[in-house]
Design an enzyme around this catalytic site. Structure first.
Site, PDB file in Angstrom:
ATOM      1  CG  HIS A   1      38.497  35.344  93.689  1.00 55.93           C
ATOM      2  ND1 HIS A   1      38.979  35.219  92.399  1.00 55.93           N
ATOM      3  CD2 HIS A   1      37.141  35.360  93.577  1.00 55.93           C
ATOM      4  CE1 HIS A   1      37.961  35.169  91.554  1.00 55.93           C
ATOM      5  NE2 HIS A   1      36.834  35.251  92.250  1.00 55.93           N
TER       6      HIS A   1
ATOM      7  CB  SER B   1      27.147  30.425 103.922  1.00 59.70           C
ATOM      8  OG  SER B   1      27.218  30.536 105.320  1.00 59.70           O
TER       9      SER B   1
ATOM     10  CG  ASP C   1      31.660  40.886  95.503  1.00 60.02           C
ATOM     11  OD1 ASP C   1      32.899  41.029  95.487  1.00 60.02           O
ATOM     12  OD2 ASP C   1      30.925  41.246  94.567  1.00 60.02           O
TER      13      ASP C   1
END
Length: 288
Positions: free
Chosen positions: A149, A254, A92
């Site tokens: 992921h 980050s 995300d």
């Protein structure tokens, strides 16, 4: 530039990056209910964190701030794109930059680029498969899901921990701190995939207390020397991760940089610079 921005940038060079990050890490692991509940509640309010997607939706049910920050999501919260050959977004966040790797350099912001070889720890042989390839840089904001992921299935070949500074990562520092991503502490993970070599670089930042991987656990905090660990030796059982599998996480977050070799993938029209993305969305397709 605004005066407050000048002060912020000056503080980035003066601050004891690793000391600040270690202290934040200790606070984030505090189990005293009054302290951790105050930290979590303030964070949720300030950043508007959406807890409806979390596996555990009560933010105060977590034992520490770090457990809350690295919360897992419901199984149905991030469906994986099903288009054949899809390369998925690994996290995300927001696309801060994407494009070709030109003359061994990666675009950071207007007027700034950084060395591919430096990003991967200084070994030209490690960088060579990605020369002339493609990159995508994904910035994870504080409110985002902070587990990373796999964009596609891959077999781990090498993991490299590169010590460095811990400048904050945001549009201001990307624009004004030269070689930002090649100066900050980072963990580069190199995989063999159906699209050829792929690298995923997890970049630390100010108050990022640690970076972990699914196979090695805690990789940071700060060490003085570059550490490279091969995983393709005959004596080692291969580590294979499926598309969409969790490969790492940030305890405070980050940036993730994804690299592919030349002629392997093309970015789709879906991701746009500064545009929001979610893990599992279509990021790229194989080149014909």
């Amino acid at each position: 530039m605004l005066f407050k921005d000048q002060l912020f940038l000056a503080s980035q060079y003066a601050a004891p990056h690793h000391l600040v990050s270690r202290l934040m890490g200790l606070a984030a692991d505090c189990r005293t209910p009054a302290i951790k509940n105050w930290m979590i509640s303030r964070f949720v309010r300030r950043y508007g964190v959406d807890m409806s997607e979390a596996l555990v939706q009560d933010p105060l049910a977590y034992d520490t701030f770090n457990q809350f920050f690295t919360r897992k999501l419901r199984a149905d919260a991030r469906p994986l794109d099903t288009e054949p050959g899809a390369v998925l977004c690994p996290a995300d966040g927001a696309i801060s930059q994407l494009g070709p790797i030109e003359h061994g350099r990666i675009f950071q912001a207007k007027g700034h680029s950084y060395s591919l070889t430096s990003l991967l720890g200084g070994d030209p042989a490690r960088a060579e498969p990605f020369m002339g390839g493609d990159f995508a840089t994904i910035y994870l904001s504080p409110r985002d899901y902070h587990r990373v992921h796999m964009p596609c299935a891959g077999t781990l070949r090498e993991m490299v921990h590169v010590p460095g500074r811990l400048f904050s990562v945001n549009p201001l520092t990307a624009t004004h701190v030269p070689e930002l991503f090649a100066r900050n502490e980072r963990v580069a993970c190199l995989f063999d995939t159906e699209y050829g070599p792929m690298a995923m670089v997890l970049v630390g930042a100010m108050i990022v207390a640690s970076i972990e991987t699914a196979w090695a656990g805690l990789v940071t905090p700060h060490k003085r020397q570059i550490r490279a660990q091969r995983y393709d030796e005959a004596a080692r059982a291969p580590i294979h991760l499926d598309k969409g599998a969790e490969m790492g996480l940030f305890k405070l977050g980050s940036t993730v940089i994804v690299l592919f070799g030349p002629g392997r993938v093309r970015w789709t029209d879906t991701p746009s610079v500064r545009g929001p993305v979610r893990m599992g969305e279509l990021l790229a397709l194989p080149k014909a």
